[in-house]
Design a protein around this motif. Sequence first.
Motif, PDB file in Angstrom:
ATOM      1  N   VAL A 196       0.870  -1.174   0.000  1.00 24.61           N
ATOM      2  CA  VAL A 196       0.000   0.000   0.000  1.00 24.61           C
ATOM      3  C   VAL A 196       0.903   1.218   0.000  1.00 24.61           C
ATOM      4  N   ASP A 197       0.842   2.005  -1.057  1.00 25.19           N
ATOM      5  CA  ASP A 197       1.623   3.236  -1.159  1.00 25.19           C
ATOM      6  C   ASP A 197       0.700   4.418  -0.906  1.00 25.19           C
ATOM      7  N   LEU A 198       0.860   5.043   0.253  1.00 22.73           N
ATOM      8  CA  LEU A 198       0.062   6.215   0.599  1.00 22.73           C
ATOM      9  C   LEU A 198       0.922   7.457   0.487  1.00 22.73           C
ATOM     10  N   PHE A 199       0.306   8.567   0.102  1.00 19.60           N
ATOM     11  CA  PHE A 199       1.074   9.798   0.016  1.00 19.60           C
ATOM     12  C   PHE A 199       1.518  10.243   1.408  1.00 19.60           C
ATOM     13  N   ARG A 200       0.605  10.151   2.353  1.00 22.76           N
ATOM     14  CA  ARG A 200       0.925  10.505   3.739  1.00 22.76           C
ATOM     15  C   ARG A 200       0.422   9.430   4.679  1.00 22.76           C
ATOM     16  N   VAL A 201       1.160   9.234   5.746  1.00 25.46           N
ATOM     17  CA  VAL A 201       0.741   8.327   6.800  1.00 25.46           C
ATOM     18  C   VAL A 201       0.795   9.115   8.104  1.00 25.46           C
ATOM     19  N   PRO A 202      -0.234   9.164   8.951  1.00 24.62           N
ATOM     20  CA  PRO A 202      -1.446   8.378   8.828  1.00 24.62           C
ATOM     21  C   PRO A 202      -2.223   8.714   7.554  1.00 24.62           C
ATOM     22  N   GLY A 203      -2.870   7.688   7.039  1.00 27.97           N
ATOM     23  CA  GLY A 203      -3.696   7.826   5.847  1.00 27.97           C
ATOM     24  C   GLY A 203      -4.651   6.659   5.767  1.00 27.97           C
ATOM     25  N   HIS A 204      -5.407   6.604   4.683  1.00 31.41           N
ATOM     26  CA  HIS A 204      -6.372   5.518   4.558  1.00 31.41           C
ATOM     27  C   HIS A 204      -6.548   5.126   3.097  1.00 31.41           C
ATOM     28  N   LEU A 205      -7.049   3.928   2.922  1.00 27.42           N
ATOM     29  CA  LEU A 205      -7.477   3.456   1.608  1.00 27.42           C
ATOM     30  C   LEU A 205      -8.988   3.619   1.549  1.00 27.42           C
ATOM     31  N   GLN A 206      -9.470   4.165   0.461  1.00 28.40           N
ATOM     32  CA  GLN A 206     -10.908   4.371   0.323  1.00 28.40           C
ATOM     33  C   GLN A 206     -11.651   3.041   0.336  1.00 28.40           C
ATOM     34  N   SER A 207     -11.151   2.053  -0.410  1.00 27.58           N
ATOM     35  CA  SER A 207     -11.769   0.728  -0.369  1.00 27.58           C
ATOM     36  C   SER A 207     -10.828  -0.290  -0.993  1.00 27.58           C
ATOM     37  N   PHE A 208     -11.004  -1.542  -0.596  1.00 28.90           N
ATOM     38  CA  PHE A 208     -10.333  -2.665  -1.239  1.00 28.90           C
ATOM     39  C   PHE A 208     -11.102  -3.938  -0.901  1.00 28.90           C
ATOM     40  N   ALA A 209     -10.895  -4.963  -1.718  1.00 32.64           N
ATOM     41  CA  ALA A 209     -11.613  -6.224  -1.546  1.00 32.64           C
ATOM     42  C   ALA A 209     -10.704  -7.279  -0.951  1.00 32.64           C
ATOM     43  N   VAL A 210     -11.273  -8.139  -0.143  1.00 31.66           N
ATOM     44  CA  VAL A 210     -10.595  -9.311   0.391  1.00 31.66           C
ATOM     45  C   VAL A 210     -11.330 -10.525  -0.183  1.00 31.66           C
ATOM     46  N   VAL A 211     -10.619 -11.296  -1.012  1.00 33.36           N
ATOM     47  CA  VAL A 211     -11.204 -12.453  -1.694  1.00 33.36           C
ATOM     48  C   VAL A 211     -10.670 -13.715  -1.011  1.00 33.36           C
ATOM     49  N   PHE A 212     -11.561 -14.681  -0.764  1.00 33.16           N
ATOM     50  CA  PHE A 212     -11.119 -15.882  -0.070  1.00 33.16           C
ATOM     51  C   PHE A 212     -12.014 -17.063  -0.418  1.00 33.16           C
ATOM     52  N   ARG A 213     -11.471 -18.260  -0.174  1.00 31.21           N
ATOM     53  CA  ARG A 213     -12.237 -19.506  -0.326  1.00 31.21           C
ATOM     54  C   ARG A 213     -12.174 -20.254   0.995  1.00 31.21           C
ATOM     55  N   LEU A 214     -13.351 -20.537   1.538  1.00 31.81           N
ATOM     56  CA  LEU A 214     -13.448 -21.371   2.733  1.00 31.81           C
ATOM     57  C   LEU A 214     -13.718 -22.804   2.312  1.00 31.81           C
ATOM     58  N   ARG A 215     -13.013 -23.737   2.910  1.00 35.06           N
ATOM     59  CA  ARG A 215     -13.305 -25.167   2.746  1.00 35.06           C
ATOM     60  C   ARG A 215     -14.212 -25.520   3.919  1.00 35.06           C
ATOM     61  N   VAL A 216     -15.400 -25.978   3.608  1.00 29.49           N
ATOM     62  CA  VAL A 216     -16.379 -26.249   4.654  1.00 29.49           C
ATOM     63  C   VAL A 216     -16.657 -27.743   4.756  1.00 29.49           C
ATOM     64  N   ASP A 217     -17.186 -28.117   5.881  1.00 23.68           N
ATOM     65  CA  ASP A 217     -17.496 -29.509   6.185  1.00 23.68           C
ATOM     66  C   ASP A 217     -19.009 -29.619   6.349  1.00 23.68           C
ATOM     67  N   ASN A 218     -19.588 -30.728   5.953  1.00 24.34           N
ATOM     68  CA  ASN A 218     -21.032 -30.911   6.109  1.00 24.34           C
ATOM     69  C   ASN A 218     -21.471 -30.869   7.567  1.00 24.34           C
ATOM     70  N   ASN A 219     -20.547 -31.089   8.500  1.00 24.10           N
ATOM     71  CA  ASN A 219     -20.890 -30.977   9.918  1.00 24.10           C
ATOM     72  C   ASN A 219     -21.288 -29.555  10.286  1.00 24.10           C
ATOM     73  N   ASP A 220     -20.870 -28.571   9.463  1.00 23.89           N
ATOM     74  CA  ASP A 220     -21.199 -27.175   9.724  1.00 23.89           C
ATOM     75  C   ASP A 220     -22.547 -26.771   9.138  1.00 23.89           C
ATOM     76  N   LEU A 221     -23.212 -27.678   8.459  1.00 18.37           N
ATOM     77  CA  LEU A 221     -24.465 -27.372   7.787  1.00 18.37           C
ATOM     78  C   LEU A 221     -25.504 -26.839   8.773  1.00 18.37           C
ATOM     79  N   GLY A 222     -26.032 -25.661   8.465  1.00 20.37           N
ATOM     80  CA  GLY A 222     -27.069 -25.045   9.284  1.00 20.37           C
ATOM     81  C   GLY A 222     -26.570 -24.299  10.498  1.00 20.37           C
ATOM     82  N   ALA A 223     -25.341 -24.516  10.893  1.00 17.60           N
ATOM     83  CA  ALA A 223     -24.794 -23.830  12.070  1.00 17.60           C
ATOM     84  C   ALA A 223     -24.487 -22.381  11.734  1.00 17.60           C
ATOM     85  N   LYS A 224     -24.742 -21.500  12.686  1.00 13.92           N
ATOM     86  CA  LYS A 224     -24.415 -20.090  12.492  1.00 13.92           C
ATOM     87  C   LYS A 224     -22.958 -19.858  12.879  1.00 13.92           C
TER      88      LYS A 224
END
Length: 136
Positions: A29-57
């Motif tokens: 992340v290259d910011l002009f000044r720090v402290p600073g912020h990013l307006q937005s970014f995405a976090v992409v991921f894949r969860l491997r799930v188990d059928n034992n988790d079915l219906g559980a919150k």
Amino acid sequence: MKVEFAFVAESAVRGADGKITAEGIFCDVDLFRVPGHLQSFAVVFRLRVDNNDLGAKHVLKVAVIDTEGNIQGGIALEFALLMAATPAKNGWAENFVTLTNVGFEKPGHYGVAIIVDDVSLWEIPLRVFSQGKDHI
């Protein structure tokens, strides 16, 4: 449940076919000044799930964490697995979240943590650089 992969990108969208398209994958992340912020970014991921988790919150948290363990921004969502894993689906849950206005207090190393039910499953390293004068 475990994370099979995760990365950050400038943006991500899910198409009508269910596929996720991510653009601008990054780890610095290259910011002009720090402290600073990013307006937005995405976090992409894949969860491997188990059928034992079915219906559980579950509670999914995606958080930006500094080297001292302080949360700089993030999101928490509750979800439940409603469909059983099949040989065709392999028990994968591919998704993304968009984080907005995430602040960075100083240059250095940060992490984007993917946490399910208060267990950290994955951390994506981020390095933050300042291109201008830092605020004192």
